[in-house]
Scaffold this motif. Sequence first.
Motif, PDB file in Angstrom:
ATOM      1  N   GLY A  47      40.180 -11.411  86.145  1.00 29.27           N
ATOM      2  CA  GLY A  47      41.390 -11.597  86.951  1.00 29.27           C
ATOM      3  C   GLY A  47      42.245 -10.338  87.029  1.00 29.27           C
ATOM      4  O   GLY A  47      42.719  -9.953  88.107  1.00 29.27           O
ATOM      5  N   THR A  74      40.568  -7.822  89.207  1.00 31.77           N
ATOM      6  CA  THR A  74      40.683  -8.224  90.613  1.00 31.77           C
ATOM      7  C   THR A  74      42.071  -7.901  91.149  1.00 31.77           C
ATOM      8  O   THR A  74      42.212  -7.309  92.241  1.00 31.77           O
ATOM      9  CB  THR A  74      40.376  -9.729  90.749  1.00 31.77           C
ATOM     10  OG1 THR A  74      39.096  -9.998  90.152  1.00 31.77           O
ATOM     11  CG2 THR A  74      40.343 -10.150  92.216  1.00 31.77           C
ATOM     12  N   GLU A  75      43.088  -8.250  90.381  1.00 33.38           N
ATOM     13  CA  GLU A  75      44.467  -7.930  90.782  1.00 33.38           C
ATOM     14  C   GLU A  75      44.654  -6.437  91.058  1.00 33.38           C
ATOM     15  O   GLU A  75      45.402  -6.047  91.938  1.00 33.38           O
ATOM     16  CB  GLU A  75      45.449  -8.292  89.656  1.00 33.38           C
ATOM     17  CG  GLU A  75      45.856  -9.749  89.555  1.00 33.38           C
ATOM     18  CD  GLU A  75      46.614 -10.022  88.249  1.00 33.38           C
ATOM     19  OE1 GLU A  75      46.400 -11.112  87.696  1.00 33.38           O
ATOM     20  OE2 GLU A  75      47.381  -9.145  87.808  1.00 33.38           O
ATOM     21  N   GLU A  76      44.000  -5.635  90.262  1.00 28.71           N
ATOM     22  CA  GLU A  76      44.178  -4.186  90.388  1.00 28.71           C
ATOM     23  C   GLU A  76      43.176  -3.556  91.346  1.00 28.71           C
ATOM     24  O   GLU A  76      43.103  -2.326  91.450  1.00 28.71           O
ATOM     25  CB  GLU A  76      44.072  -3.523  89.002  1.00 28.71           C
ATOM     26  CG  GLU A  76      45.033  -4.060  87.954  1.00 28.71           C
ATOM     27  CD  GLU A  76      46.507  -3.808  88.304  1.00 28.71           C
ATOM     28  OE1 GLU A  76      46.787  -2.988  89.200  1.00 28.71           O
ATOM     29  OE2 GLU A  76      47.379  -4.457  87.691  1.00 28.71           O
TER      30      GLU A  76
END
Lengths: 274, 274, 274, 274
Positions: free
Chosen positions: C173, C176-178
Amino acid sequence: MTTTDPTAPRYPTSLGTSTATEINLLGHDLAGDLMGKVGFGELAFWLVAMRRPSPGELRVFESVLVALADHGFTPTAIAARVTYLSAPDSLQGAIAAGLLGGGSRFLGVTEDCGQFLHTALNTHEGPPPATEDEWDQMALDAIARQKKLGKHVPGLGHPNHKDGDPRTPVLIGIATEEGLRGPHLQLFEAIGRMSERGVGRALPLNGAGVCGAALADLGLPVELLRGFALLARCAGLLGQIAEERRNPIAHDIYMNVDRGAVYVDPQTGTDPTP
Amino acid sequence: MTTTDPTAPRYPTSLGTSTATEINLLGHDLAGDLMGKVGFGELAFWLVAMRRPSPGELRVFESVLVALADHGFTPTAIAARVTYLSAPDSLQGAIAAGLLGGGSRFLGVTEDCGQFLHTALNTHEGPPPATEDEWDQMALDAIARQKKLGKHVPGLGHPNHKDGDPRTPVLIGIATEEGLRGPHLQLFEAIGRMSERGVGRALPLNGAGVCGAALADLGLPVELLRGFALLARCAGLLGQIAEERRNPIAHDIYMNVDRGAVYVDPQTGTDPTP
Amino acid sequence: MTTTDPTAPRYPTSLGTSTATEINLLGHDLAGDLMGKVGFGELAFWLVAMRRPSPGELRVFESVLVALADHGFTPTAIAARVTYLSAPDSLQGAIAAGLLGGGSRFLGVTEDCGQFLHTALNTHEGPPPATEDEWDQMALDAIARQKKLGKHVPGLGHPNHKDGDPRTPVLIGIATEEGLRGPHLQLFEAIGRMSERGVGRALPLNGAGVCGAALADLGLPVELLRGFALLARCAGLLGQIAEERRNPIAHDIYMNVDRGAVYVDPQTGTDPTP
Amino acid sequence: MTTTDPTAPRYPTSLGTSTATEINLLGHDLAGDLMGKVGFGELAFWLVAMRRPSPGELRVFESVLVALADHGFTPTAIAARVTYLSAPDSLQGAIAAGLLGGGSRFLGVTEDCGQFLHTALNTHEGPPPATEDEWDQMALDAIARQKKLGKHVPGLGHPNHKDGDPRTPVLIGIATEEGLRGPHLQLFEAIGRMSERGVGRALPLNGAGVCGAALADLGLPVELLRGFALLARCAGLLGQIAEERRNPIAHDIYMNVDRGAVYVDPQTGTDPTP
């Protein structure tokens, strides 16, 4: 192989050197003069002392190494075994992890005791003790100095062998047989006789301590006595790892510790589970 | 000291155990039966093999330890010396740092060679070789398999001793004298004879390799042969540290490396000074 | 400080260099440009990658280090604690003993997994996978190759977290955010989806493995991924030693193991006590 | 995972614990509360101090770690590089070998200085110093006590940066900005002002020393300050090994030392070659 460039740095050594055709160690031809002719313990002594031990010196020296090689499931053995469990690809890492426990508390007693006796002998003024009474007086003085420094007397006392460490009389006996019961061992024996008067209760002379005294009487450098304990333990750790391969216990040790984990709140110091 | 609680975990061992009055090692009374009666090399063999070596086995074993103890200013000696310079309060750290170099490239050859020979012998089908020709054929097959795996043949070649490592014939000679020139040494010799045919040029059999072959012929576990190189080196490293105390060179090594530092831009790879 | 002697050996470096008035690191003024301006995790990345991480890369990187710092009473923690018990004078020895367990079995999974994924990606022929199905196919191929080599698939399975390691989805997660969920993480996820088909039972993707995948997606050298696990664990071991000082347990571990010792005859394999 | 057997040994901890579904660290959910939310330096502080640092504390703390991470070709870097050359299969061994140099002489200064300042502050009678003159008097007293013990003043003097170590004012500046220039740093500055009067010549306050003072002002345990130097150096050693892989120098170091070997007779102390 040594350079011929006169401006290159030069590093003197009396240990291993080689050319394209020769391998020397301690100035001798390794293959022709040493292999098969010098024992391993003998070489270890020689490498540090820069002289070959006499047969009697060698017997005392090897007795010390045998005495210190393995004491079962000590912190050094546990560290080596769990490290081998975790990194079985690196035997050197497991042995190194074990040896790293050879510090002030466990294996260090041999060195501490040798140094303590050495200092007492070297700071003594006047002629050396000639009678048991004079040795006892030197021992009392040395114990008193140590107490004044707030330190315990190294080599005195043992958690298990409260009535006497069986290694102590045996090593003194071997040194006596070989004519090598020198001032360090004599002072150590006096420390034992005086322990009740000096520290308030009769304490046994332990095996690590007598080994330090015997090594010091062999003229080995007292600042490096721990090193012989490390060499001895290196053999013991090899034995521990060999056994770990045959009959593993490290995983059980790990599991038994891990299963015992109880979270404690760092602020309150209590287990928060109800 | 063993607990009497039947639910407590039990850890089996054949090495060091003790009670309040006894210290045992390998099931023998340490003080009464081993100290002064067993040599240190002998004990090291016993601790791993779980049997006392014969006098001939001991001579071969100690020859190996003597051969591997010190090779001068190797990476292991350099690491130990600069670590001792940096942390003189921790002899165990300096010895451990030195031993940590006992990996795949330097001290590992002994083990690699023993394992290589062992595998070749164990995967051989049919009766064991009876003639030099048959050994040579086995050697060629083993070399070919190793080449197919993209690996070099351990024990073959030496950076300095291109015309022959003087330790090799001496160790084979000692093993022969003691009736211990077994299949590993015989195959190793065949590897030497076949090196030109097998790898394209005549390469000498090196000392680390012959030590591995000899240890394997003693029946020691081939997965632990590196351990004997580490034990031998432990004595050598003690010698290196003792010499560092008498005649220090680590500070010069450090200064000579530090003075040679040249900043290189990581992007351009060039020294940016004009 | 660099010599001006043109014949002296030169050792190129892009790391720390200094003159009488300057201290540089990575070509920057340490005091003026780095201290107070670069975080420690950021510097650790930079020292290996030779480039400063972006804020997103740094967040993923530090998440990995946080994930790997401490897992309680592991073999590394046990080795560090008993070594500190035995040699409290040498903190560096206790930390080193702990790190030496960072080998193939425990901390090594991070590196093994990164390398496994890297190899699968690099040996893939044709265009990179574009759909989940194509990733799944690549995962099945990679699992099959690993099985053929007789090796297990690194990063798959966990002794305790059988229904899923909570670190795995969290790290994916964050990546993915970054915008840093790259091919290694995508392949790792596919390995998870295909584990039942590929190895015969559904196994969770473990935390050590996902850390390796994430580090590889950051472009860090896959041959050194174990090094980041060691760095993370170094902080954890410091915590273990700090706790050992506040609330010691190593002596209890030692005593509980020592008390469990049972002598077993090496020949018969049985405890000879009646 | 904790056992439910009430008689099994229990080992309290506030660090890592886990159940089948949870992984906790410091009493927090590792995946949910720490990963991605806590930096690595922050966690390292927390693991030892048992409290999360404030942003200002973290900035000082990370400045120290950055200051100590790498100093180029020090003994620690040399030991790590030659060990990696010799045992490239064991990255953990190379890192451990490097850290083992973190003893009394090099990395130990940080701890020694913190402890020296701490002792001076704790043994001071009367109200704490309120003016620069009072700090100077405390510094002179502390220097005098150290001289009386025959010890040098830790943190004073530097072999290269004789006119001032650039890290010292920068770290004091950062601590001041963050409101964290506490008694250890103030006393350290006074030691610098008084060095000429106290030890007979003006000596600079070195970077290792100021780091120890700053860490002590953060309330970290002064007996473990060396540990932070080791953590910092762990990152630096990773950088050294990464560089060794890209641009190897360890073999050259080894060759340059080995070529410089000159045999010296241990008895006469002279090179016997004509």
